[in-house]
Design an enzyme around this catalytic site. Structure first.
Site, PDB file in Angstrom:
ATOM      1  CD  GLU A  78      -2.678  -1.283   2.508  1.00  0.00           C
ATOM      2  OE1 GLU A  78      -4.006  -0.902   2.495  1.00  0.00           O
ATOM      3  OE2 GLU A  78      -1.993  -1.539   3.441  1.00  0.00           O
ATOM      4  CE1 TYR A 138      27.439  11.216  16.112  1.00  0.00           C
ATOM      5  CE2 TYR A 138      26.291   9.092  16.031  1.00  0.00           C
ATOM      6  CZ  TYR A 138      27.587   9.794  15.623  1.00  0.00           C
ATOM      7  OH  TYR A 138      28.200   9.214  14.795  1.00  0.00           O
ATOM      8  CE  LYS A 159      34.447  -0.569  20.534  1.00  0.00           C
ATOM      9  NZ  LYS A 159      34.257  -0.876  19.159  1.00  0.00           N
ATOM     10  CB  CYS A 175      35.715 -29.727  -5.140  1.00  0.00           C
ATOM     11  SG  CYS A 175      35.139 -30.986  -6.252  1.00  0.00           S
ATOM     12  CB  CYS A 204      36.065 -33.233  -3.178  1.00  0.00           C
ATOM     13  SG  CYS A 204      34.187 -32.671  -3.218  1.00  0.00           S
ATOM     14  CG  ASP A 231      28.771  -1.830  15.327  1.00  0.00           C
ATOM     15  OD1 ASP A 231      29.609  -0.689  14.885  1.00  0.00           O
ATOM     16  OD2 ASP A 231      29.012  -3.258  15.462  1.00  0.00           O
ATOM     17  CE  LYS A 265      31.962   3.582  19.676  1.00  0.00           C
ATOM     18  NZ  LYS A 265      31.579   3.067  18.333  1.00  0.00           N
ATOM     19  CB  CYS A 316      31.492 -31.969  -7.254  1.00  0.00           C
ATOM     20  SG  CYS A 316      31.510 -31.809  -5.576  1.00  0.00           S
ATOM     21  CB  CYS A 343      33.125 -35.673  -6.178  1.00  0.00           C
ATOM     22  SG  CYS A 343      34.175 -34.443  -6.471  1.00  0.00           S
ATOM     23  CD  GLU A 372      24.362  10.692  22.955  1.00  0.00           C
ATOM     24  OE1 GLU A 372      24.670  10.065  21.655  1.00  0.00           O
ATOM     25  OE2 GLU A 372      24.697  11.843  22.991  1.00  0.00           O
ATOM     26  NE  ARG A 387      35.562   8.974  11.163  1.00  0.00           N
ATOM     27  CZ  ARG A 387      36.548   9.102  11.898  1.00  0.00           C
ATOM     28  NH1 ARG A 387      36.785  10.368  12.573  1.00  0.00           N
ATOM     29  NH2 ARG A 387      37.652   8.370  11.797  1.00  0.00           N
TER      30      ARG A 387
END
Ligand code: IVH
Length: 674
Positions: free
Chosen positions: A37, A234, A321, A433, A415, A122, A120, A439, A418, A118, A141
């Site tokens: 919508e 911020y 952190k 492989c 492998c 990521d 942080k 395979c 196979c 506040e 930045r």
């Protein structure tokens, strides 16, 4: 609708409605209407604006759908450096910071100093510039002093106001001033996972932050618009007085129409800070996005200048952190998985253990080098960690606890599926492989990828069924799917007549899936959903794409030399012509559907480049018209360029085109050709 004032009103109403739904979805998290919508509303607005182009304004939500292609992001200078934050990992260090600030400011008592705590976020830091209330620039930045101008991409983010809202007195007073807002662009965990699903396995993003950074660098803003990103503010300059406290500035940001996350607190003591950090250490796992810590900022901004900054970070703020979440468990086994492209991935099977809100029983060991680096043995106790990433990883072995029964992990030389001897290409970390054709693991992987949601979306074709089809030899490549017969299917395990018919019907329906989906479904290395769309735009038929050379391919937006190489490599394999023929016989869409509805064929087979400003049409419209007339658009000049249209103030492309002897025409001549 002919009366302009009624149209104006209708447009204004639609815009308000759309922005309100944006808010409900992105900020309040209480959507009132479905995505479908919402898209209809936006389409309605775009259609109206197309009819009345004089009524388009830069703050219309129609400006968020993207469409501009940016080749190079111009460098921009920041008004003041965008600093980073010093990190701390313990409450003790937070206390040191708090006391240091108190001492530097020579405050009477620590109680005088207020800190804003506040979350942080990521993501990726960006700066937004507003003039006369309108968003005029968005920049990364960069190195802190100079970033990239990514305005077209920033505009697609729904929580970035295109115009500052004018509620609140202090705000309207300053409407004319230059306003700068800084904050973080990020992606929600669920949107991130959805995005990764649409990408080829070998190109998935490690975490939402990488996905955000990658998306902001895309040249095609229409693609950016498709990936949901958020902006959280911020930092504010230019509204409110010089001395308006940071906490008030956050409130002001909200009044201006920004999203601040709302989870900040004014802390009056070290105790308050400790409580905030403690509260979010667990609660953060319930947030829809990733946070890796808490940021503490001195509330009194008049002191910011007094305290100043080191070369990298201000002295008035710090980031705490959270320690990465770790758990210890037992390595039960290592299995070696063979991917769709033949890559061997060692996977750790673990004794189930709780970690950061979920139970973990498997974890990737990435590759053999990584296993060697860890020195891990079977039955070892291992430490697993979840930091930003969604998938936990084994980070170390607890050697002190190595049990007597510990055994070296047997590294395969052939492998596991196979028995073909494995290979390791130079400059790569993974073993492969090389038995691409036979395979069974690779065959199964290719078929599962072909059937996946973003590819041909064949829901009834799940892993168990694919295993059977390949095991009994009914299917060797994806084209075989379209020649399956009901009696063959009925003989399979757990397959009645009904399910057989369902599968055949689903396969039938998938024949109609668009050409760009098919391009993605073929599983070309590094060609994800977005790249497939770009390829389909540049080469409206598979035939044309198959003939394109590497150099020419690298001129398509977002296709670099390594993708170009991989496309060429794919189509030059001996098995491909037969596969494509069979897909053609099966009635799949090997052409863009728009191609049959060409306006005319005046540009058929010609690759066209624009340079400089086109006065009559925007770049986008002009490109569209070329494609509608059978031509294709490329970004940089090569020997294969057929035509260069030079607008006002043409760039270096003109010179290059002349050197290469490419035909150059003016905008008028271009128009005549249309
Ligand atoms: S303030 C001068 N506040 O973390 C201080 N940064 O490690 C400017 N970040 O570059 C940054 N959430 O990209 C601030 N609430 C928040 C933040 C935040 C995430 C990022 C930002 C910064 C990095 C520093």
């Amino acid at each position: 609708m002919s009366d302009t004032s009624t149209v104006k009103e209708a447009i204004s109403k639609l815009r308000h409605e759309i922005e309100r739904h944006n808010r409900m979805y992105y900020i309040e998290a209480k959507p009132e209407i479905s995505d479908y919508e919402f898209d209809r509303l936006l389409e309605k607005l775009i259609a109206l604006e197309k009819q009345y182009p004089e009524l388009v304004t830069p703050d219309s939500p129609s400006q968020r759908v993207g469409g501009t292609i940016t080749r190079n992001f111009p460098a921009v200078q920041h008004s003041e450096p965008m600093l980073s934050l010093a990190n701390t990992y313990s409450l003790g260090e937070v206390e040191d910071f708090y006391n240091r600030v108190t001492k530097l400011l020579a405050l009477e008592s620590v109680y005088e100093q207020e800190m804003v705590a506040e979350l942080k976020f990521d993501g990726v830091a960006v700066s937004l510039l507003y003039r006369d209330g309108l968003l005029v620039r968005g920049a990364t930045r960069g190195d802190g002093f100079q970033g990239d101008d990514i305005t077209a991409n920033i505009k697609t983010i729904a929580t970035v106001p295109l115009r500052l809202s004018e509620t609140g007195e202090s705000v309207s007073e300053q409407r004319k001033a230059t306003v700068e807002v800084r904050g973080e662009v990020f992606m929600r965990k669920d949107d991130f996972e959805r995005l990764n699903e649409s990408r080829p396995e070998e190109d998935r993003f490690a975490n939402p932050r990488n996905a955000t950074a990658g998306t902001l660098k895309l040249q095609d803003s229409a693609e950016v618009a498709k990936r949901r990103m958020y902006f959280v503010a911020y930092w504010l300059k230019g509204v409110g007085g010089e001395s308006t406290a940071h906490f008030e500035r956050l409130e002001l940001l909200q009044q201006l129409g920004f999203y601040t996350g709302g989870n900040y607190r004014l802390c009056r003591s070290l105790d308050d800070i400790g409580k905030f950090i403690g509260k979010w250490s667990e609660k953060r796992w319930k947030l829809p996005f990733e946070t890796d810590g808490v940021v503490l900022k001195l509330n009194d901004v008049r002191q910011w200048e007094k305290l100043g900054a080191t070369a990298k970070s201000p002295r008035w703020a710090i980031a705490y952190k959270y320690p990465a979440q770790q758990a210890e468990t037992v390595l039960r086994d290592v299995v070696f998985q063979v991917g769709r492209l033949g890559t061997i991935t060692p996977v750790a099977e673990l004794e189930p253990v709780r970690l950061a809100g979920s139970t973990v029983s498997r974890s990737t060991l990435h590759n053999f080098d990584e296993m060697e680096r860890l020195g891990v043995m079977l039955h070892d106790r291992v430490v697993i960690e979840k930091s930003g990433e969604v998938i936990p990883k084994v980070i170390s072995v607890v050697l002190d606890k190595r049990p007597r029964e510990a055994m070296p992990v047997a590294i395969p030389h052939v492998c596991p599926e196979c028995a073909t001897p494995l290979l390791k290409p130079e400059n790569e970390v993974s073993w492969y492989c090389p038995n691409e054709q036979e395979c069974p693991a690779q065959i199964r992987g290719r078929i599962l990828h072909f059937a996946s949601r973003d590819a041909m979306d064949i829901k009834t074709l799940g892993r168990a069924l694919v295993d059977q089809l390949v095991d009994v030899g009914l299917v060797r490549d994806v084209s075989d799917l379209y020649f399956l017969q009901e009696p063959q299917l009925e003989r399979l395990e757990r397959m009645g007549r009904k399910s057989a018919q369902n599968l055949l019907r689903a396969l039938d329906e998938s024949r109609e899936k668009s050409y760009d989906r098919l391009l993605y479904a073929l599983g070309i290395r590094h060609v994800g959903r977005a790249t497939a769309r770009e390829l389909a735009k540049a080469y409206p038929s598979l035939e044309e794409l198959m003939q394109a050379g590497e150099e020419e391919l690298s001129t398509v937006p977002d296709i670099g030399p390594s993708i170009a190489w991989s496309i060429r490599d794919f189509f030059s394999r001996p098995s491909i012509p037969a596969l494509i023929e069979k897909l053609r016989d099966a009635g799949l869409q090997l052409k863009a559907s728009g191609q049959s509805a060409l306006v005319n064929r005046n540009f058929e087979g010609i690759s066209v480049i624009f340079t400089g400003t086109l006065e009559r049409y925007g770049r986008e419209k002009a490109s569209e018209m070329v494609v509608e007339r059978g031509g294709r658009i490329t970004g940089s000049v090569s020997k294969k360029t057929g035509l260069l249209v030079a607008g006002k103030e043409p760039g270096s492309k003109l010179e290059k085109a002349r050197k290469l002897g490419v035909r150059v025409i003016t905008e008028e001549e271009f128009e005549a050709m249309l």
